[in-house]
Write a protein that holds these residues in place. Structure first.
Motif, PDB file in Angstrom:
ATOM      1  N   VAL A  97     -26.750  -2.902   6.482  1.00  0.00           N
ATOM      2  CA  VAL A  97     -26.938  -1.483   6.030  1.00  0.00           C
ATOM      3  C   VAL A  97     -25.586  -0.857   6.462  1.00  0.00           C
ATOM      4  N   LEU A  98     -25.282  -0.981   7.718  1.00  0.00           N
ATOM      5  CA  LEU A  98     -24.020  -0.366   8.265  1.00  0.00           C
ATOM      6  C   LEU A  98     -22.779  -0.663   7.331  1.00  0.00           C
ATOM      7  N   LEU A  99     -22.727  -2.124   6.923  1.00  0.00           N
ATOM      8  CA  LEU A  99     -21.501  -2.489   6.064  1.00  0.00           C
ATOM      9  C   LEU A  99     -21.719  -1.718   4.505  1.00  0.00           C
ATOM     10  N   ALA A 100     -22.937  -1.535   4.175  1.00  0.00           N
ATOM     11  CA  ALA A 100     -23.093  -0.981   2.855  1.00  0.00           C
ATOM     12  C   ALA A 100     -22.732   0.713   2.746  1.00  0.00           C
ATOM     13  N   LEU A 101     -23.194   1.222   4.037  1.00  0.00           N
ATOM     14  CA  LEU A 101     -22.833   2.634   4.162  1.00  0.00           C
ATOM     15  C   LEU A 101     -21.338   2.725   4.511  1.00  0.00           C
ATOM     16  N   TYR A 102     -20.670   1.716   5.037  1.00  0.00           N
ATOM     17  CA  TYR A 102     -19.308   1.864   5.354  1.00  0.00           C
ATOM     18  C   TYR A 102     -18.590   2.001   4.328  1.00  0.00           C
ATOM     19  N   THR A 103     -18.982   1.186   3.142  1.00  0.00           N
ATOM     20  CA  THR A 103     -18.263   0.808   1.844  1.00  0.00           C
ATOM     21  C   THR A 103     -18.399   2.357   1.142  1.00  0.00           C
ATOM     22  N   ILE A 104     -19.296   3.148   1.138  1.00  0.00           N
ATOM     23  CA  ILE A 104     -19.309   4.459   0.788  1.00  0.00           C
ATOM     24  C   ILE A 104     -18.528   5.272   1.252  1.00  0.00           C
TER      25      ILE A 104
END
Length: 411
Positions: A97-104
């Motif tokens: 989830v951290l990586l996904a939100l970091y992408t945004i």
């Protein structure tokens, strides 16, 4: 310059320092191997930059219309600030989830920068662009160092149990501090900076924007010097971006403690500020092109030294070498390109400037990620970046320094 002051907090705290350490600890807690978690971070950076690479020229072309540049800037700025703040709400063990939100967050940050960079033509004369661009980067290093120091203090006081916070909570607070700092110091940009050069709005703006996008592609191919600069930039900025974004993960893999990494990165910002401004001053005396070569040369040394890096002292030396040139090389690239392009099509051309930069940022992290997994060593991937700097430097030799020499028509 104040927007550089504002958004550089994200560059350091989220892109380079605290978030990567937080992410690596989260992945480790979930049982993910250190080399693999670094590789996954590289893949994530590549995905985010690929998305922006696709969007940049299209959005830039539309934003050249009167009154749209600031609206697009504000849209991506809001996405970046909100998603950065939301990082604090992600559970510690949810590394995916951290990586996904970091992408945004990365899309918001980089998207806003497309239009921020293009505003350079609206706020100064061509003979002042090198100095102003470098000053922006210099202010950015100072502006990032202040919230970074506050965040380091909170984390260290938590580690010493002086503050009644866990290190996880302290790290999450630093994400909120980053979002607030970025938001507050962007207000002057939103309030006072205006689009001066533009194309008058017309019917079917989206359809016509795509037509102009095709026309710009033809222009870039026709004006060989401009195209050559973009190719040179593609190669050398790849190495710069990869080293900036993956340095912390690299240091973690080498066994350097998080406290040492944070201190090293903080002092890197402090040292980088005067050097960025110095690059701008020296560019006025020796030309921007010569100073670009100085920066490329320093980065070649950095890549070679990184391959043999073993101790914390080695990492200190490496960081200080990077500090001397990372801001100057980026700032002078921005102003060099701005002096070559038509001002009323700045967004459009900076869209392509960013697409070359973003595609380079896809290639570099992927190169490091794949090499790390194949060889089991991140050092080999860093060393391979030398080739990119050499290729970029060779191509840059064929690029002129003025719009007239490049054959670009005047506005």
């Amino acid at each position: 310059m104040l927007y550089d002051w504002a958004n550089s907090a994200y560059s350091v705290i989220i892109s380079t320092a605290i978030f990567p350490i937080f992410y690596k600890a989260s992945a480790d807690a979930a049982g993910v191997d250190g080399v693999d978690s670094t590789a996954y971070l590289g893949y994530t950076i590549a995905i985010a930059t690929f998305i922006l690479a696709m969007l940049s020229p299209i959005l830039g072309t539309i934003a050249d219309y009167e009154g749209l540049k600031k609206k697009f800037f504000a849209f991506f700025f809001v996405i970046g600030v909100v998603s950065t703040g939301l990082l604090a709400a992600v559970p510690y063990d949810s590394w995916l989830v951290l990586l996904a939100l970091y992408t945004i967050t990365a899309i918001g940050f980089a998207g806003a920068n497309v239009f921020y960079d293009a505003f350079l033509v609206d706020v100064t004369r061509e003979d002042k662009m090198d100095d102003l661009s470098a000053r922006g980067y210099g202010w950015g290093y100072i502006g990032s160092a202040i919230p970074f120091l506050v965040c380091i203090a909170i984390i260290m006081l938590s580690q010493m149990e002086i503050l009644p916070l866990s290190v996880t909570a302290a790290s999450q607070i630093s994400f909120v501090i980053t979002a607030i700092w970025w938001a507050v110091f962007t207000i002057p940009m939103l309030k006072h900076v205006h689009q001066i050069y533009f194309i008058t709005r017309e019917k079917k703006p989206i359809t016509n924007s795509f037509k102009r996008l095709g026309g710009t592609l033809k222009k870039i191919r026709l004006y060989k010097p401009l195209f050559l600069f973009l190719i040179a930039y593609f190669f050398y900025i790849d190495g710069v971006g990869t080293i900036i974004k993956m340095s912390t993960a690299y240091g973690t893999d080498l066994g350097i403690s998080s406290t040492s990494l944070l201190l090293i990165l903080f002092l890197t910002q402090v040292v980088a500020a005067p050097f960025a401004i110095l690059y701008g001053r020296l560019a006025e005396r020796f030309t921007g092109k010569k100073m670009l070569y100085v920066g490329i040369g320093v980065y070649i040394i950095v890549c070679i030294y990184a391959y043999f890096l073993k101790t914390t002292i080695d990492f200190w030396i490496l960081a200080m070498l990077v500090a001397t040139s990372q801001g100057g090389l980026q700032a002078l690239s921005r102003s060099y390109f701005a002096k070559l392009i038509p001002k009323d099509q700045a967004n459009e051309f900076f869209g392509f400037y960013n697409i070359f930069g973003k595609f380079a940022a896809v290639m570099g992290p992927l190169l490091v990620a794949v090499t790390a997994q194949i060889t089991g060593s991140t050092s080999t991937g860093v060393l391979s970046l030398v080739v990119l700097f050499i290729i970029g430097g060779v191509i840059l030799a064929f690029v002129p320094e003025t719009k007239q020499e490049a054959g670009m028509v005047s506005e």
